[in-house]
Write a protein that holds these residues in place. Sequence first.
Motif, PDB file in Angstrom:
ATOM      1  N   ARG A  17      15.380  26.208   7.903  1.00 58.65           N
ATOM      2  CA  ARG A  17      14.839  25.920   6.569  1.00 58.65           C
ATOM      3  C   ARG A  17      14.714  24.408   6.450  1.00 58.65           C
ATOM      4  O   ARG A  17      15.682  23.683   6.640  1.00 58.65           O
ATOM      5  CB  ARG A  17      15.757  26.468   5.472  1.00 58.65           C
ATOM      6  CG  ARG A  17      15.233  26.192   4.065  1.00 58.65           C
ATOM      7  CD  ARG A  17      16.126  26.725   2.968  1.00 58.65           C
ATOM      8  NE  ARG A  17      17.450  26.115   3.049  1.00 58.65           N
ATOM      9  CZ  ARG A  17      18.580  26.787   2.903  1.00 58.65           C
ATOM     10  NH1 ARG A  17      18.590  28.081   2.679  1.00 58.65           N
ATOM     11  NH2 ARG A  17      19.742  26.150   2.977  1.00 58.65           N
ATOM     12  N   ASP A  18      13.514  23.945   6.187  1.00 62.51           N
ATOM     13  CA  ASP A  18      13.243  22.506   6.035  1.00 62.51           C
ATOM     14  C   ASP A  18      13.722  21.699   7.238  1.00 62.51           C
ATOM     15  O   ASP A  18      14.282  20.617   7.097  1.00 62.51           O
ATOM     16  CB  ASP A  18      13.897  21.968   4.754  1.00 62.51           C
ATOM     17  CG  ASP A  18      13.352  22.621   3.497  1.00 62.51           C
ATOM     18  OD1 ASP A  18      12.152  22.972   3.488  1.00 62.51           O
ATOM     19  OD2 ASP A  18      14.123  22.797   2.528  1.00 62.51           O
ATOM     20  N   GLY A  19      13.547  22.266   8.436  1.00 60.86           N
ATOM     21  CA  GLY A  19      13.906  21.558   9.656  1.00 60.86           C
ATOM     22  C   GLY A  19      15.387  21.557   9.990  1.00 60.86           C
ATOM     23  O   GLY A  19      15.812  20.876  10.914  1.00 60.86           O
ATOM     24  N   GLU A  20      16.165  22.298   9.250  1.00 57.51           N
ATOM     25  CA  GLU A  20      17.611  22.362   9.459  1.00 57.51           C
ATOM     26  C   GLU A  20      18.048  23.818   9.572  1.00 57.51           C
ATOM     27  O   GLU A  20      17.299  24.736   9.245  1.00 57.51           O
ATOM     28  CB  GLU A  20      18.354  21.723   8.267  1.00 57.51           C
ATOM     29  CG  GLU A  20      17.984  20.282   8.005  1.00 57.51           C
ATOM     30  CD  GLU A  20      18.495  19.331   9.063  1.00 57.51           C
ATOM     31  OE1 GLU A  20      19.523  19.649   9.707  1.00 57.51           O
ATOM     32  OE2 GLU A  20      17.855  18.280   9.273  1.00 57.51           O
ATOM     33  N   ARG A  47       7.942  18.406  17.059  1.00 58.57           N
ATOM     34  CA  ARG A  47       8.796  18.214  15.872  1.00 58.57           C
ATOM     35  C   ARG A  47      10.269  18.435  16.201  1.00 58.57           C
ATOM     36  O   ARG A  47      11.134  17.712  15.717  1.00 58.57           O
ATOM     37  CB  ARG A  47       8.355  19.119  14.726  1.00 58.57           C
ATOM     38  CG  ARG A  47       7.096  18.604  14.036  1.00 58.57           C
ATOM     39  CD  ARG A  47       6.769  19.439  12.857  1.00 58.57           C
ATOM     40  NE  ARG A  47       6.441  20.784  13.328  1.00 58.57           N
ATOM     41  CZ  ARG A  47       5.499  21.548  12.846  1.00 58.57           C
ATOM     42  NH1 ARG A  47       4.788  21.151  11.832  1.00 58.57           N
ATOM     43  NH2 ARG A  47       5.265  22.734  13.341  1.00 58.57           N
ATOM     44  N   SER A  51      13.261  15.675  15.996  1.00 60.37           N
ATOM     45  CA  SER A  51      14.466  15.907  15.188  1.00 60.37           C
ATOM     46  C   SER A  51      15.752  15.750  16.004  1.00 60.37           C
ATOM     47  O   SER A  51      16.832  15.601  15.431  1.00 60.37           O
ATOM     48  CB  SER A  51      14.419  17.299  14.548  1.00 60.37           C
ATOM     49  OG  SER A  51      14.693  18.306  15.506  1.00 60.37           O
ATOM     50  N   ASP A 128      12.302  29.112   6.099  1.00 54.75           N
ATOM     51  CA  ASP A 128      10.855  29.018   6.280  1.00 54.75           C
ATOM     52  C   ASP A 128      10.455  29.114   7.750  1.00 54.75           C
ATOM     53  O   ASP A 128       9.300  28.979   8.099  1.00 54.75           O
ATOM     54  CB  ASP A 128      10.322  27.720   5.664  1.00 54.75           C
ATOM     55  CG  ASP A 128      11.030  26.475   6.184  1.00 54.75           C
ATOM     56  OD1 ASP A 128      11.675  26.531   7.256  1.00 54.75           O
ATOM     57  OD2 ASP A 128      10.944  25.431   5.512  1.00 54.75           O
ATOM     58  N   THR A 129      11.454  29.362   8.604  1.00 58.20           N
ATOM     59  CA  THR A 129      11.206  29.433  10.039  1.00 58.20           C
ATOM     60  C   THR A 129      11.917  30.664  10.594  1.00 58.20           C
ATOM     61  O   THR A 129      13.101  30.874  10.309  1.00 58.20           O
ATOM     62  CB  THR A 129      11.732  28.159  10.737  1.00 58.20           C
ATOM     63  OG1 THR A 129      11.254  27.015  10.033  1.00 58.20           O
ATOM     64  CG2 THR A 129      11.264  28.094  12.173  1.00 58.20           C
TER      65      THR A 129
END
Length: 160
Positions: A17-20, A47, A51, A128-129
Amino acid sequence: MELISIAAEAENGVIGRDGELPWRSIPADKRQYRDRIAYSPVILGRRTFDSMREDLPGTAQIVLSRSESAFDVETAHHALGIDDAVATVGSLGSDHAYVIGGAGIYKLFQPVIDRMVLSRIPGEYDGDTYFPHWDPDDWTVVDRTSYDEFTLEEWVREQN
């Protein structure tokens, strides 16, 4: 060449979620993940690479990106797709590589990976992932280890 996906996944398939990670850190899972990939090349998206720049995983990072990129990291290599990534792994003298994400990279490699190492995180999380859908009938679980906060499963693709 053996390709192995490695991911942590909640019961509802969420991986981020939001890259985390959407759950609190699980030190035992992070440790087993890092130990497993420490001496191997890893395949990841741009990405995900960006990160992880502060603490890059693996002995080499094969970064899939649609644009030709130069990296300021000696161990990073650019690849345009699956064949290019596999050729790069071979040129490094390895007979295997770990696919470590993100979601688009997992989905791209899902049809060709040989093995999956999945940390099953109990519960459902907003995210979201997602890890790509796969048919368990095409795979055999060869190892399952329970930890306090997750279960580690290793799956091998059935040979046709």
